[in-house]
Design an enzyme around this catalytic site. Structure first.
Site, PDB file in Angstrom:
ATOM      1  N   CYS A  31      33.849  40.646  28.173  1.00  0.00           N
ATOM      2  CA  CYS A  31      35.119  41.320  28.401  1.00  0.00           C
ATOM      3  C   CYS A  31      35.787  41.447  27.042  1.00  0.00           C
ATOM      4  O   CYS A  31      35.470  40.697  26.115  1.00  0.00           O
ATOM      5  CB  CYS A  31      35.998  40.522  29.362  1.00  0.00           C
ATOM      6  SG  CYS A  31      37.470  41.414  29.930  1.00  0.00           S
ATOM      7  N   CYS A  33      39.240  41.250  26.625  1.00  0.00           N
ATOM      8  CA  CYS A  33      40.637  40.795  26.640  1.00  0.00           C
ATOM      9  C   CYS A  33      40.922  39.707  25.609  1.00  0.00           C
ATOM     10  O   CYS A  33      42.025  39.652  25.054  1.00  0.00           O
ATOM     11  CB  CYS A  33      41.040  40.340  28.039  1.00  0.00           C
ATOM     12  SG  CYS A  33      40.133  38.903  28.664  1.00  0.00           S
ATOM     13  N   LYS A  51      36.751  40.740  41.514  1.00  0.00           N
ATOM     14  CA  LYS A  51      37.723  40.004  40.691  1.00  0.00           C
ATOM     15  C   LYS A  51      39.113  40.550  40.992  1.00  0.00           C
ATOM     16  O   LYS A  51      39.379  41.734  40.793  1.00  0.00           O
ATOM     17  CB  LYS A  51      37.396  40.140  39.209  1.00  0.00           C
ATOM     18  CG  LYS A  51      38.368  39.387  38.307  1.00  0.00           C
ATOM     19  CD  LYS A  51      37.970  39.528  36.841  1.00  0.00           C
ATOM     20  CE  LYS A  51      38.939  38.811  35.928  1.00  0.00           C
ATOM     21  NZ  LYS A  51      38.549  38.947  34.505  1.00  0.00           N
ATOM     22  N   LYS A  55      36.214  36.013  42.315  1.00  0.00           N
ATOM     23  CA  LYS A  55      37.179  35.320  41.464  1.00  0.00           C
ATOM     24  C   LYS A  55      38.578  35.785  41.841  1.00  0.00           C
ATOM     25  O   LYS A  55      38.816  36.993  41.880  1.00  0.00           O
ATOM     26  CB  LYS A  55      36.898  35.630  39.990  1.00  0.00           C
ATOM     27  CG  LYS A  55      37.866  34.960  39.019  1.00  0.00           C
ATOM     28  CD  LYS A  55      37.571  35.337  37.573  1.00  0.00           C
ATOM     29  CE  LYS A  55      38.525  34.645  36.622  1.00  0.00           C
ATOM     30  NZ  LYS A  55      38.275  34.999  35.216  1.00  0.00           N
TER      31      LYS A  55
END
Length: 322
Positions: free
Chosen positions: A120, A122, A195, A248
């Site tokens: 990812c 982020c 998610k 998640k």
């Protein structure tokens, strides 16, 4: 009053009987242990909202990975926090990035430990979003090549499994194609297929230094009210080549875990996330609950719902008890 013929309590009379008929059992092999890896030397920095969890420099990450392996936990999942962040998250896919170096060092120290690379942007972007921006909008298709490139550099560093957590549409297919092109067709993908845009991620954002600088992630992560959408999202990822699927968070989404278990036959992981961990730690430290007992009850509930694997910050504590 008729004498009861059926007495379920007969099988609860002793610890030995209860153990004989227990339907759901935990094992250290069920757990995946998350590690937060940072630049520097001799860094073991406590995360205030997650007691017992640390930002770790490479040598400490290796020690923690070796401890996990010694306790029977077969897998770790890595999150990298670079010193330098920019709009395109370039350190995410650098061949000498923090997570790529961590993969190499952990695999050199513990070759049989399964190392999973969370994929990812982020943690690597200066704006904290999971993809590149077009104005204030996360650009889905422009993000896919960068996720694919990160997956390739992690696989080439030695990652056993690639785990994309970004929730961009089409990312499993893009990553599968990129891995196959560099002869990593045998590297499996563990998709964060369902998610949710959850309030339970707060402590993780402190640990990973990944709080969005504007807005939130509801435009690409799933709405907490939806379960049919989770089945659709997961079906798309399976069609694109996912080898594992995931839910998640875990604890507030046990029904989603059950729904995916009933609809798919791939290995199913669930992420027992930072906020779930922090709440339990706080309650235990305040004497409000028996921490170890409730921890094991929570983990059992996730497996009972249908998860084959549990990503959890409790992994080492639970493994010691088991």
């Amino acid at each position: 009053m008729a004498h009861p013929v059926h007495r379920p309590r007969r099988l609860r009379r002793s610890a030995a009987l209860r153990d004989m008929v227990r339907e759901t059992r935990l094992s250290p092999t069920d757990f995946i242990y998350p590690l937060f890896v940072v630049e520097g030397r001799d860094v073991r920095r406590p995360i205030s909202s997650m007691p017992g969890v640390f930002n770790l420099s490479l040598e400490h990450a290796v020690k923690e990975a070796k401890l996990a392996k010694s306790l029977g936990v077969p897998s770790v999942i890595l999150f990298g926090i670079p010193d330098h962040k920019d709009a395109r998250g370039t350190q995410a896919y650098a061949t000498d990035g923090i997570v790529q170096r961590a993969i190499r060092e952990i695999k050199a120290a513990e070759p049989d430990l399964q190392v999973i690379a969370d994929v990812c942007l982020c943690e690597y972007t200066d704006h904290g979003h999971c993809g590149v921006l077009d104005g204030n909008h996360v650009a889905n298709d422009a993000t896919l090549p960068l996720l694919a490139q990160m997956s390739v550099t992690c696989a080439q560093a030695g990652a056993d499994i690639i785990a994309p957590s970004d929730m961009m549409d089409g990312r499993i297919g893009a990553i599968r194609k990129a891995l196959d092109e560099v002869k990593h067709q045998d590297t499996p993908i563990m998709s964060y297929s369902a998610k949710y845009a959850s309030g339970f991620y707060g402590p993780f954002r402190e640990a990973a230094q990944s709080t969005p600088q504007f807005g939130d992630r509801r435009g690409y992560q799933m709405d907490p009210g939806n379960v049919r959408e989770a089945i659709r999202e997961t079906a798309l990822d399976v069609d694109e080549g996912a080898d594992f699927i995931m839910v998640k968070p875990a604890l507030s989404y046990l029904d989603v875990i059950r729904a995916l278990r009933e609809n798919f036959d791939l290995p199913l992981a669930a992420y027992n996330v930072s906020g779930e961990y922090a709440m339990l730690k706080a309650a235990g430290q305040n004497g409000w609950v028996d921490y170890e007992r409730v921890m094991m009850e929570v983990l059992t509930s996730i497996k009972r719902a249908g998860a084959d694997l549990i990503i959890t910050y409790h992994a080492l504590e639970a493994a010691k008890l088991l």
